[in-house]
Enzyme design. Structure first.
Site: not given
Ligand code: AMP
Length: 197
Positions: A155, A138, A99, A144, A24
């Protein structure tokens, strides 16, 4: 009509939905450049807040490090503030939000309240097995801060339980656009262009 583009609403508001590792973020960057609309990655926003030690960063750091989700209330507040900025007038790509079902419903209500609508929700379809394989790569290449094997598995599990129901939600609103994400970056980009343009 709710969820449908109205004639005077030409803005390109898009949601990218799919497993972590589905591509994405990568595709959003290219599409955002192409269409000159912001790529809004909630994960990037939260990581930036943690890195710069803001109050928001302090609030979300532990939750992010554990691979869990930040509260719906906080996320909705963050998104509402972000999409209200002037650079979002022509549209935006949401990557990582919504999410959960409550987040999706809050987004629906927010857009409806503003007389706006989504153009579509792109579902990047990928098997969990392939997602975990890509996430392992990754981990090695990007390092990261919130990535390790345990948080990545968590996740994926949270996605299955809390995010996957959004597929039906957007399907029933007639907004779901399906893209098979099990291909190279260039191939998925071409499929995306076919679907969206
Ligand atoms: P991502 O980079 O999208 O994988 O997000 C990394 C982390 O940010 C996730 O594991 C959550 O802890 C937090 N996070 C990002 N977007 C959301 C969301 N829409 N709702 C809740 N937590 C989020």
């Amino acid at each position: 009509m709710r969820g449908k583009m109205t004639q005077n609403d030409k803005s390109l508001r898009i949601v990218f939905l799919g497993l972590p590792g589905a591509g994405k973020g990568t595709q959003a960057k290219t599409f955002s450049d192409l269409k000159q609309i912001p790529h809004i990655s909630t994960g990037d926003m939260l990581r930036a807040a943690v890195a710069s030690g803001t109050t928001l960063g302090d609030r979300v750091k532990d939750v992010m490090d554990s691979g869990s989700l930040v509260s719906d209330e906080l996320m909705i507040e963050i998104i509402e503030a972000r999409v209200s900025k002037a650079d979002c007038e022509a549209g935006y790509i949401l990557d990582g939000f919504p999410r959960t079902v409550p987040q999706a419903k809050a987004l629906d209500a927010m857009l409806e309240g503003r007389g706006e609508s989504l153009r579509g929700v792109v579902f990047f379809d990928l098997s969990e097995e392939e997602a975990l394989r890509r996430l392992a790569i990754r981990r090695e290449s990007e390092s990261r801060v919130d990535d390790n094997e345990e948080t990545q598995r968590k996740r994926v599990q949270i996605y299955r339980e809390q995010t996957a129901p959004l597929i039906d939600h957007y399907q029933s609103l007639g907004l779901l656009l399906h893209v098979n994400a099990e291909a190279s970056i260039d191939e998925v980009q071409a499929r995306l262009a076919n679907t969206l343009l």
